[in-house]
Design an enzyme around this catalytic site. Structure first.
Site, PDB file in Angstrom:
ATOM      1  N   CYS A  23       0.481  -1.437  -0.234  1.00 29.35           N
ATOM      2  CA  CYS A  23       0.494  -0.578  -0.031  1.00 29.35           C
ATOM      3  C   CYS A  23       0.705   1.229  -0.509  1.00 29.35           C
ATOM      4  O   CYS A  23       1.659   1.246   1.427  1.00 29.35           O
ATOM      5  CB  CYS A  23      -1.104  -0.157   1.056  1.00 29.35           C
ATOM      6  SG  CYS A  23      -1.213   1.369   1.674  1.00 29.35           S
TER       7      CYS A  23
ATOM      8  N   CYS B  34      -0.719   4.067  -6.292  1.00 32.24           N
ATOM      9  CA  CYS B  34      -1.599   3.074  -5.462  1.00 32.24           C
ATOM     10  C   CYS B  34      -1.445   1.321  -5.941  1.00 32.24           C
ATOM     11  O   CYS B  34      -2.105   1.689  -7.043  1.00 32.24           O
ATOM     12  CB  CYS B  34      -2.593   3.670  -5.800  1.00 32.24           C
ATOM     13  SG  CYS B  34      -4.306   2.749  -4.492  1.00 32.24           S
TER      14      CYS B  34
END
Length: 269
Positions: free
Chosen positions: A74, A188
């Site tokens: 992440c 992302c």
């Protein structure tokens, strides 16, 4: 044989874009995939919330699953909480950061787009990467919570509105200089899951890059020479575990996508 797994962690299912190249590099490795579904999404949260939540949660996950290595799959959690996690855990921790360096190496126009969450694109870490590796480039940024939701919806089997991806990309390409972008960083881990849709919606041809292959190489390097458990003789692969901090209807809709990627069991933390 060493039964310890590699633990992948994200707020949702974006980290699956890191799992894919990692599994290709280490086909015999057992994987645990952890999604903080109770805290999803991270991209709209404050730095203080993420910095407090992620190390504590990973501490619980490490205690339960005893991994040999943790991958924070992440970008938002990595850019905010990686130093605190490394200080708290007595094992290797691999973070995920925006692939600005390879984007700069590829760009001919010297204009790069960075597409991430709102929390990621505002980080000083992105400023530093841009200054170090793309100092001669115009680096345009756009944060989108909607694109995270679109990626999650895709893996639940839900159709997206026809203009959804073009609307997201307009926030990047409509900026001054955006018409010269030739490389976009998917900053992302959710976004590579919808890269095909982004390519179609882009106003002109661009190349999308992400950190997945580099992270896979790093994992392989850190585990080089280690033993792995025997594979299932029938399938030739290991059955991974998916764990959620909240396992409700929304999360159960993701189980077929997880199962197709090697995670046949689901658990709640």
């Amino acid at each position: 044989m060493d039964e310890r797994p590699i633990l992948f962690f994200d707020s949702g299912v974006g980290g699956l874009s890191i799992v894919e190249p990692a599994r290709a590099a280490l086909p015999a490795a057992p994987f645990v995939y952890a999604a903080d579904s109770a805290g999803f999404p991270y991209g709209t949260k404050s730095e203080a919330e993420i910095a407090g939540r992620v190390p504590a949660l990973l501490g619980r996950l490490v205690e339960r699953y005893r991994p040999r290595l943790v991958v924070i799959a992440c970008n938002t959690a990595s850019t905010i909480a990686l130093p605190a996690v490394r200080a708290a855990l007595d094992l290797p921790v691999v973070g995920t950061v925006p692939a600005i360096k390879p984007a700069a190496e590829l760009s001919a126009t010297r204009v790069i787009g960075v597409l991430g969450t709102e929390a990621t694109v505002r980080q000083a870490y992105v400023d530093d990467l841009s200054a170090r590796f793309a100092g001669d480039c115009l680096v345009l940024r756009h944060g989108s919570a909607e694109l995270v939701e679109l990626a999650e919806a895709k893996l639940r089997g839900e159709a997206a509105p026809a203009d959804a991806y073009a609307r997201v990309l307009a926030g990047l390409f409509d900026q001054p200089g955006g018409d010269r972008i030739d490389v976009v960083v998917n900053a992302c881990t959710h976004f590579p899951l919808v890269e095909a849709e982004l390519e179609i919606a882009a106003p002109h041809p661009v190349r999308f890059v992400d950190g997945g292959p580099g992270i896979a190489r790093r994992i392989a390097h850190l585990t080089a020479g280690q033993g792995w458990p025997a594979q299932d003789g029938r399938t030739g692969r290991l059955d991974g575990v998916a764990v959620f901090t909240r396992l409700g209807e929304r999360e159960r809709a993701l189980l077929p996508a997880l199962e197709s990627r090697g995670f046949g069991r689901a658990e709640a933390l």
